[in-house]
Scaffold this motif. Structure first.
Motif, PDB file in Angstrom:
ATOM      1  N   ARG A   6       0.989  -1.001  -0.152  1.00  0.00           N
ATOM      2  CA  ARG A   6      -0.050  -0.020   0.040  1.00  0.00           C
ATOM      3  C   ARG A   6       0.995   1.387  -0.042  1.00  0.00           C
ATOM      4  NH1 ARG A   6      -5.344  -1.177   1.171  1.00  0.00           N
ATOM      5  NH2 ARG A   6      -5.706   0.709   2.074  1.00  0.00           N
ATOM      6  N   LEU A   7       0.484   2.235  -0.595  1.00  0.00           N
ATOM      7  CA  LEU A   7       1.312   3.438  -0.777  1.00  0.00           C
ATOM      8  C   LEU A   7       1.264   4.150   0.729  1.00  0.00           C
ATOM      9  CD1 LEU A   7      -0.084   4.805  -4.348  1.00  0.00           C
ATOM     10  CD2 LEU A   7       2.025   3.511  -3.846  1.00  0.00           C
ATOM     11  N   SER A   8       2.319   4.993   0.944  1.00  0.00           N
ATOM     12  CA  SER A   8       2.542   5.549   1.998  1.00  0.00           C
ATOM     13  C   SER A   8       1.845   7.099   1.468  1.00  0.00           C
ATOM     14  CB  SER A   8       3.715   5.923   2.344  1.00  0.00           C
ATOM     15  OG  SER A   8       4.519   6.477   1.387  1.00  0.00           O
ATOM     16  N   TRP A   9       1.758   7.715   2.454  1.00  0.00           N
ATOM     17  CA  TRP A   9       1.200   9.266   2.109  1.00  0.00           C
ATOM     18  C   TRP A   9       2.082  10.167   1.609  1.00  0.00           C
ATOM     19  CZ3 TRP A   9       3.470  13.912   3.432  1.00  0.00           C
ATOM     20  CH2 TRP A   9       4.542  13.741   4.671  1.00  0.00           C
ATOM     21  N   LYS A  10       3.563   9.768   1.671  1.00  0.00           N
ATOM     22  CA  LYS A  10       4.590  10.676   0.898  1.00  0.00           C
ATOM     23  C   LYS A  10       4.474  10.012  -0.820  1.00  0.00           C
ATOM     24  CE  LYS A  10       7.980  11.235   4.483  1.00  0.00           C
ATOM     25  NZ  LYS A  10       9.130  11.308   4.813  1.00  0.00           N
ATOM     26  N   ASP A  11       4.114   9.011  -0.945  1.00  0.00           N
ATOM     27  CA  ASP A  11       3.981   8.220  -2.329  1.00  0.00           C
ATOM     28  C   ASP A  11       2.715   8.925  -2.966  1.00  0.00           C
ATOM     29  OD1 ASP A  11       6.044   6.489  -2.149  1.00  0.00           O
ATOM     30  OD2 ASP A  11       4.762   4.995  -1.190  1.00  0.00           O
ATOM     31  N   VAL A  12       1.654   9.126  -2.351  1.00  0.00           N
ATOM     32  CA  VAL A  12       0.496   9.914  -2.664  1.00  0.00           C
ATOM     33  C   VAL A  12       0.910  11.260  -3.123  1.00  0.00           C
ATOM     34  CG1 VAL A  12      -1.817  10.407  -2.158  1.00  0.00           C
ATOM     35  CG2 VAL A  12      -0.980   8.176  -1.604  1.00  0.00           C
ATOM     36  N   ARG A  13       1.426  11.853  -2.117  1.00  0.00           N
ATOM     37  CA  ARG A  13       1.748  13.280  -1.994  1.00  0.00           C
ATOM     38  C   ARG A  13       2.609  13.626  -3.519  1.00  0.00           C
ATOM     39  NH1 ARG A  13       6.390  15.008   1.494  1.00  0.00           N
ATOM     40  NH2 ARG A  13       7.303  13.731   0.122  1.00  0.00           N
ATOM     41  N   ASP A  14       3.496  12.651  -3.546  1.00  0.00           N
ATOM     42  CA  ASP A  14       4.493  12.797  -4.852  1.00  0.00           C
ATOM     43  C   ASP A  14       3.508  12.585  -6.182  1.00  0.00           C
ATOM     44  OD1 ASP A  14       7.425  11.293  -3.462  1.00  0.00           O
ATOM     45  OD2 ASP A  14       6.423  13.451  -2.931  1.00  0.00           O
ATOM     46  N   GLU A  15       2.653  11.764  -6.198  1.00  0.00           N
ATOM     47  CA  GLU A  15       2.085  11.628  -7.495  1.00  0.00           C
ATOM     48  C   GLU A  15       1.188  12.650  -7.724  1.00  0.00           C
ATOM     49  OE1 GLU A  15       3.918   8.335  -8.580  1.00  0.00           O
ATOM     50  OE2 GLU A  15       1.980   9.025  -9.607  1.00  0.00           O
ATOM     51  N   ILE A  16       0.478  13.099  -6.749  1.00  0.00           N
ATOM     52  CA  ILE A  16      -0.503  14.508  -6.950  1.00  0.00           C
ATOM     53  C   ILE A  16       0.676  15.668  -7.440  1.00  0.00           C
ATOM     54  CG2 ILE A  16      -1.973  16.003  -6.006  1.00  0.00           C
ATOM     55  CD1 ILE A  16      -2.899  13.727  -3.988  1.00  0.00           C
ATOM     56  N   HIS A  17       1.628  15.747  -6.636  1.00  0.00           N
ATOM     57  CA  HIS A  17       2.584  16.602  -6.864  1.00  0.00           C
ATOM     58  C   HIS A  17       2.931  16.573  -8.410  1.00  0.00           C
ATOM     59  CE1 HIS A  17       6.505  19.088  -5.952  1.00  0.00           C
ATOM     60  NE2 HIS A  17       5.800  19.878  -6.493  1.00  0.00           N
ATOM     61  N   LYS A  18       3.415  15.716  -9.087  1.00  0.00           N
ATOM     62  CA  LYS A  18       3.815  15.286 -10.310  1.00  0.00           C
ATOM     63  C   LYS A  18       2.710  15.612 -11.543  1.00  0.00           C
ATOM     64  CE  LYS A  18       7.335  11.526  -9.322  1.00  0.00           C
ATOM     65  NZ  LYS A  18       7.418  10.119  -9.743  1.00  0.00           N
ATOM     66  N   ALA A  19       1.268  15.337 -10.963  1.00  0.00           N
ATOM     67  CA  ALA A  19       0.157  15.650 -11.747  1.00  0.00           C
ATOM     68  C   ALA A  19      -0.050  17.072 -11.825  1.00  0.00           C
ATOM     69  CB  ALA A  19      -1.056  15.140 -11.143  1.00  0.00           C
ATOM     70  N   ILE A  20       0.326  17.962 -10.849  1.00  0.00           N
ATOM     71  CA  ILE A  20       0.130  19.352 -11.116  1.00  0.00           C
ATOM     72  C   ILE A  20       1.201  19.801 -11.715  1.00  0.00           C
ATOM     73  CG2 ILE A  20       0.307  21.650  -9.455  1.00  0.00           C
ATOM     74  CD1 ILE A  20      -0.962  19.836  -7.313  1.00  0.00           C
TER      75      ILE A  20
END
Length: 233
Positions: A6-20
């Protein structure tokens, strides 16, 4: 069978950051609901909430109760030192803002600019020189280079009314920013533009930004005597 990690909160943050940063979500766009992101990324909703809080604390997104989450209008201006929109900086200090485009050409970037961008192959770039005013007095002289390969829109922009500074801050998020501060003495042409004496000591703020490894812009912001730099945290 080993269950999927399962993804960590940092993984999720980085994915959203990349999308922006990639432009998938632009300034002012609403992001999907936390629950939808959690379902898409196969993680807990609390993980998404923690990631979103970090993005909010970093100044990338704006979260409002019952209003959802939106990409901030100036998504990556919050850093150790802000990259300001000069117009707003002048107005926030109570001044009347003015702007003049001095020169704009496209030419092969000199070796010094290529080195700043960490490039080895010569390529054409836009050089933009402009003067910002506060209450009719020179405030900042900009000597800027923009990479059209990364910012193709720059060729079609009308920079006589809106500065490259303002357009880039609002429209070109960066993933890396290098800043340098140094002093120079005013040369005759520079002294004339800034309405100061030849040889006057001037503060220069040099900023260079990239998206991943692609160069965006490098600028020397040469400030008029008496300029003050303020940062808060």
């Amino acid at each position: 069978m080993t269950p999927p990690t399962r993804l960590s909160w940092k993984d999720v943050r980085d994915e959203i950051h990349k999308a922006i940063l990639s432009g998938r979500y632009g300034p002012g766009d609403r992001l999907p609901r936390d629950a939808d992101i959690a379902e898409e990324m196969n993680c807990a909703r609390s993980t998404v909430q923690r990631a979103m809080q970090d993005l909010s604390d970093s100044g990338l997104v704006d979260r409002r109760r019952k209003g959802g989450t939106r990409v901030r209008a100036e998504p990556v201006t919050r850093a150790t030192l802000d990259i300001p929109i000069t117009r707003r900086e002048v107005e926030q200090r109570g001044g009347r803002y003015g702007y003049q485009l001095i020169r704009r050409v496209e030419e092969t970037a000199p070796h010094s600019v290529l080195a700043t961008f960490e490039l080895t192959t010569p390529q054409p770039m836009q050089r933009i020189e402009a003067l910002h005013f506060s209450d009719g007095r020179p405030y900042i002289l900009e000597d800027r280079w923009v990479c059209p390969e990364t910012v193709p829109e720059i060729r079609d922009l009308d920079l006589t009314s809106q500065s490259a500074n303002e357009w880039l801050v609002l429209n070109k998020p960066y993933s890396r920013c290098d800043m340098r501060f140094f002093a120079i003495t005013a040369e005759p042409q520079m002294a004339e533009l800034l309405e100061t004496e030849v040889g006057a000591a001037l503060l220069v703020i040099e900023r260079t930004t990239w998206i991943e490894t692609a160069p965006i812009t490098t600028v020397k912001a040469i400030t008029a005597p008496g300029y003050r730099l303020l940062t808060t945290s």
